[in-house]
Motif scaffolding. Structure first.
Motif, short mmCIF file in Angstrom:
data_model
loop_
_atom_site.label_atom_id
_atom_site.label_comp_id
_atom_site.label_asym_id
_atom_site.label_seq_id
_atom_site.Cartn_x
_atom_site.Cartn_y
_atom_site.Cartn_z
N LEU A 1 -39.18 -36.98 -32.74
CA LEU A 1 -39.94 -37.34 -33.79
C LEU A 1 -40.79 -38.77 -33.57
CD1 LEU A 1 -37.56 -37.00 -37.12
CD2 LEU A 1 -39.76 -35.86 -36.39
N GLU B 1 -44.93 -39.75 -33.07
CA GLU B 1 -45.70 -40.80 -33.86
C GLU B 1 -47.12 -40.76 -33.44
OE1 GLU B 1 -44.95 -43.63 -36.36
OE2 GLU B 1 -43.28 -43.40 -35.29
N ARG C 1 -39.04 -30.40 -42.01
CA ARG C 1 -40.13 -30.82 -42.86
C ARG C 1 -40.93 -29.76 -43.66
NH1 ARG C 1 -46.25 -32.00 -40.78
NH2 ARG C 1 -46.34 -32.11 -42.75
N GLY D 1 -37.84 -37.54 -41.27
CA GLY D 1 -38.97 -38.25 -41.55
C GLY D 1 -39.04 -39.05 -43.03
N VAL E 1 -43.31 -38.97 -40.06
CA VAL E 1 -42.22 -38.86 -39.06
C VAL E 1 -41.50 -40.42 -39.37
CG1 VAL E 1 -42.80 -37.41 -37.32
CG2 VAL E 1 -43.56 -39.91 -36.89
N SER E 2 -42.40 -41.45 -39.88
CA SER E 2 -41.98 -42.71 -40.12
C SER E 2 -42.71 -43.16 -41.18
CB SER E 2 -42.21 -43.48 -38.75
OG SER E 2 -43.42 -43.78 -38.23
#
Length: 358
Positions: free
Chosen positions: A4, A8, A58, A147, A161-162
């Protein structure tokens, strides 16, 4: 998690790409399991192909519980039929299988009462979106391997993801959303006071884009089996058709999965919660247990699909016993460790997300 981090800043994968990749993956998984169970030299006698159950990491990729490749196509076909059937005739589909409108004789009394208690409430929401973090902790909202999810009040969905990447996703002028959660939520809202058979039928197909052709993993898997059989000099045996009981369980699984999606997409809206609970109360295999989770009174709703490939799979939704808000989701298969996901939600403003103030 390392994967993940490497993602980014990467460009978001479009929904259409997920559809194509998912169809290929399902066919590949099916054929791989044939190789594992029968051996690559033994194709004769293969009557059913199984696909591993999984909860999507996801939300762009659908999770199915024990769906064989042939079952995915059949379940979609059954679900599509019921939406064109009147509420008074929700008994069977055009191909003789059970329709999504067919319900059990009596609604679950615990869920029915909770839905009735919530129904009079009206949404009083701050902000204009719900931020959701799914992780393995009942108390911490730290971002984990799933995420970050963001659901705007108009139903638009974002994933990253963040938190840093979420800012970019929300700002993306080319962001694509196929409206799945809008349809999930719409079906739940209809279920509050509408005909439950019609509500079930709508929820069964909420993940499908109206008017869009859907990949047929059955055809891909059969072509692969045919090629293997030819290469090994074996007789080609196509996939075994689903039984009426399997079709019914698969439709129930679609209703369950889409209902959960509606619940986690709009957890702060009491009308959505009430509609989802009314639908879940109609489901024949759902068992409700009074529990306690992280110190709060909860209800655990366990569902299973005994006629599907992975008949031992049990998926459990944990909700707050007073509000119906989602708390956690557990998956368990015989001989495998428990897969636990906890939901942490908060109300936010899209403008603040774009500005990185969250």
């Amino acid at each position: 998690m390392d994967l993940l981090r490497r993602l980014e800043g990467a460009e978001a994968v479009r929904p259409a790409a997920f559809d194509k990749a998912r169809a290929v993956l399902q066919a590949a998984m099916a054929v791989e399991e044939v190789s594992e169970n029968k051996g690559t030299t033994e194709v004769e006698g293969v009557t059913e192909i199984k696909a591993a159950s999984r909860r999507r990491t996801r939300r762009g990729a659908r999770r199915t519980a024990g769906f064989g490749a042939v079952g995915l196509a059949a379940a979609a076909a059954v679900a599509l039929v019921v939406t064109s059937t009147s509420a008074s005739s929700h008994k069977t589909s055009a191909n003789g299988g059970p329709s999504a409108g067919a319900t059990s004789a009596a609604a679950n009394p615990i869920l029915a009462k909770l839905a009735a208690d919530i129904t009079p409430l009206r949404a009083e929401l701050s902000g204009d979106a719900t931020l959701e973090i799914r992780n393995q902790s009942p108390t911490s909202d730290a971002v984990g391997g799933n995420g970050v999810d963001l659901f705007s009040d108009d139903g638009t969905y974002y994933w990253a993801v963040s938190k840093k990447s979420l800012v970019k996703a929300v700002k993306d002028p080319h962001h694509e959303d196929e409206g799945q959660f809008k349809r999930d939520i719409a079906a739940a809202l209809y279920a509050v006071k509408g005909d439950i058979g019609t509500a079930r039928a709508r929820m069964a197909v909420a993940n499908l884009v109206p008017g869009k052709p859907h990949p047929d993993p059955t055809q891909a898997a059969n072509e692969k089996l045919k090629a293997i059989a030819k290469a090994k000099g074996k007789k080609y045996v196509p996939l075994k058709p689903l039984t009426p009981a399997q079709k019914k369980d698969q439709t129930e699984n679609f209703i369950w999965t889409n209902s959960l999606d509606a619940l986690v997409a709009a957890p702060e809206n009491p009308q959505v919660r009430a509609g989802v609970l009314r639908i879940l109360a109609s489901m024949p295999h759902v068992k409700v247990t009074k529990t306690t989770t992280a110190g709060q009174p909860t209800l655990t709703l366990a569902d299973s699909w005994p006629n599907l490939d992975h008949s031992g799979l049990v998926e459990s939704l944990v909700i707050n016993a007073k509000t119906g808000s989602p708390v956690a989701l557990f998956n368990r298969e015989p001989g495998k460790p428990l897969n636990a996901t906890y939901y942490h939600t908060s109300r936010v403003r899209l403008a603040d997300i774009k500005a990185g103030k969250f």
